[in-house]
Design a protein around this motif. Structure first.
Motif, short mmCIF file in Angstrom:
data_model
loop_
_atom_site.label_atom_id
_atom_site.label_comp_id
_atom_site.label_asym_id
_atom_site.label_seq_id
_atom_site.Cartn_x
_atom_site.Cartn_y
_atom_site.Cartn_z
N HIS A 95 -2.91 0.41 -4.27
CA HIS A 95 -3.01 -0.74 -3.62
C HIS A 95 -3.06 -2.20 -4.42
O HIS A 95 -3.92 -2.32 -5.08
CB HIS A 95 -4.03 -0.65 -2.21
CG HIS A 95 -4.32 -1.66 -1.61
ND1 HIS A 95 -3.31 -2.39 -0.52
CD2 HIS A 95 -5.35 -3.20 -1.65
CE1 HIS A 95 -3.38 -3.56 0.29
NE2 HIS A 95 -5.20 -3.90 -0.37
N THR A 103 0.65 -0.92 -0.43
CA THR A 103 0.26 -0.01 0.03
C THR A 103 0.91 1.44 -0.43
O THR A 103 1.74 1.38 0.71
CB THR A 103 -0.87 0.25 1.25
OG1 THR A 103 -1.66 -0.92 1.43
CG2 THR A 103 -1.74 0.93 0.96
N GLN A 131 -4.58 1.25 6.09
CA GLN A 131 -5.66 0.81 4.91
C GLN A 131 -4.76 -0.31 4.28
O GLN A 131 -5.47 -0.61 3.42
CB GLN A 131 -5.03 2.09 3.74
CG GLN A 131 -6.27 4.00 4.25
CD GLN A 131 -5.84 4.03 2.99
OE1 GLN A 131 -6.67 4.42 1.66
NE2 GLN A 131 -5.01 5.07 3.32
N ARG A 132 -3.30 -0.95 4.88
CA ARG A 132 -3.26 -1.37 3.72
C ARG A 132 -3.99 -2.85 3.87
O ARG A 132 -3.17 -4.53 3.58
CB ARG A 132 -1.63 -2.36 5.01
CG ARG A 132 -1.55 -2.53 6.41
CD ARG A 132 -0.16 -2.87 6.70
NE ARG A 132 -0.31 -3.33 8.10
CZ ARG A 132 0.77 -2.98 8.76
NH1 ARG A 132 2.01 -2.80 8.69
NH2 ARG A 132 0.54 -3.08 9.80
N ARG A 191 -7.10 -3.37 3.53
CA ARG A 191 -8.27 -3.37 2.64
C ARG A 191 -8.25 -5.02 1.33
O ARG A 191 -7.05 -4.40 0.84
CB ARG A 191 -8.10 -2.23 2.15
CG ARG A 191 -7.50 -1.64 1.09
CD ARG A 191 -7.82 -0.09 0.67
NE ARG A 191 -9.04 0.23 -0.40
CZ ARG A 191 -9.01 0.88 -0.17
NH1 ARG A 191 -8.41 1.99 0.37
NH2 ARG A 191 -10.33 0.97 -1.50
N ARG A 192 -9.62 -4.97 1.15
CA ARG A 192 -9.11 -6.76 0.25
C ARG A 192 -9.22 -6.51 -1.46
O ARG A 192 -9.04 -6.50 -2.68
CB ARG A 192 -10.60 -7.21 0.72
CG ARG A 192 -10.03 -8.32 1.67
CD ARG A 192 -11.42 -8.75 1.96
NE ARG A 192 -10.95 -9.37 3.15
CZ ARG A 192 -11.96 -10.02 4.05
NH1 ARG A 192 -12.89 -10.91 2.96
NH2 ARG A 192 -11.89 -10.89 5.59
N ASP A 193 -9.43 -4.31 -1.98
CA ASP A 193 -9.87 -4.23 -3.18
C ASP A 193 -8.24 -3.83 -3.62
O ASP A 193 -7.65 -3.42 -2.89
CB ASP A 193 -11.01 -2.84 -3.63
CG ASP A 193 -10.13 -2.25 -2.40
OD1 ASP A 193 -9.80 -2.48 -1.31
OD2 ASP A 193 -10.98 -0.89 -2.76
#
Length: 222
Positions: free
Chosen positions: A117, A106, A197-198, A200-202
Motif C-alpha cells: 500500500h 493497494t 483497505q485502500r 488506510r493512511r500508513d
C-alpha cells in the motif's frame, strides 16, 4: 596490557551513495540482473530502498531501469514466439487484488493479506478514477513480474481482481503483462480485500520475502 577496542560497526550505504561509489562499474552493466545483484548485495530488498536505487541510477544518467526491464521482457516475449500461453500454463500462478484512490494504490495477495500500500509517484497525472484503477493494476503486474523473476520462471499466469474496471482498455494491461512474461486474466469482484483497505493512511512496502507467498497453490482456483 591489551587495549580493548569496540567492535567495528558497518553503517549500511544508502542507495544514492552506492550509485555514486560504484558509478563506473554500474555504467558497464547492460541487463537488469546485474543491477539486481548490486541491489541484493546492499540489501535494497524492499520497495522504498529499491525505488531509491532505481531513481539514483536514472538521476546519475546510468540507466533507466524500468525501460531496460521492459525492453528485456519484450525481447523475451519475441523469443518465445507466441508461446507465452503454453509456457505460462506450465509455470506458477498468482492471484492478486488491486484497488486505488486518487493518490494511492493497494495490492493484496490471494488470501486477502495486504502486500503493498503506497502513494502513486506522480498523483497529479492520475486525473480520473479509471486512471487510478489502471495505475494500481500496473503496480500489481509489476509486483507479479518481480515474483516471477524471483523464482526464475520463464512465464506465469496472473489472475488480477480489480475493485472497479471503469472504462479501462484491457489491451494496455494485457500488453504490460505480456512484456513482463505474464498471461493476464482480468476480473472484478464486489468483495475485494484491497478495496477494503485502500483508505488506510500508513505506507506498507513489500519486501523480497513477500514474493514467495504471492503464488497461488490452490489448484481449484486455476
Amino acid at each position: 596490557m591489551k587495549s580493548r577496542r569496540s567492535p567495528t560497526t558497518h553503517t549500511p550505504l544508502s542507495p544514492e551513495m552506492v550509485v555514486r561509489l560504484r558509478a563506473g562499474e554500474l555504467s558497464t552493466y547492460s541487463c537488469t540482473s546485474q543491477f539486481d545483484r548490486v541491489a541484493a548485495q546492499h540489501r535494497f530488498n524492499n520497495a522504498a530502498s529499491f525505488d531509491r536505487y532505481v531513481f539514483a541510477l536514472l538521476e546519475a544518467g546510468i540507466v533507466d531501469y524500468d525501460a531496460l526491464r521492459q525492453a528485456e521482457a519484450t525481447r523475451a516475449a519475441k523469443r518465445a514466439g507466441g508461446k507465452l500461453s503454453r509456457l505460462a500454463a506450465k509455470g506458477p500462478r498468482l492471484r492478486l487484488f488491486s484497488a486505488a484512490t486518487m493518490t494511492s494504490f493497494t495490492i493484496c495477495r490471494s488470501d486477502g493479506h495486504l502486500v503493498w500500500h503506497d502513494l502513486f509517484r506522480q498523483p497529479a497525472t492520475i486525473g480520473t478514477p479509471a486512471n487510478a484503477a489502471e495505475a494500481a493494476a500496473r503496480q500489481a503486474i509489476w509486483l507479479a513480474w518481480r515474483a516471477r523473476s524471483h523464482v526464475r520462471a520463464s512465464a506465469a499466469t496472473l489472475r488480477l481482481v480489480m475493485a472497479h474496471s471503469y472504462e479501462i482498455t484491457p489491451r494496455r494491461l494485457h500488453h504490460a503483462a505480456q512484456t513482463a512474461g505474464l498471461v493476464l486474466a482480468l476480473s472484478t469482484a464486489s468483495h475485494n480485500p484491497a478495496a477494503e483497505q485502500r483508505a488506510r493512511r500508513d505506507i506498507v512496502g513489500f519486501s523480497e520475502i513477500d514474493l514467495r507467498f504471492l503464488f497461488d497453490t490452490d489448484k481449484e482456483s486455476a
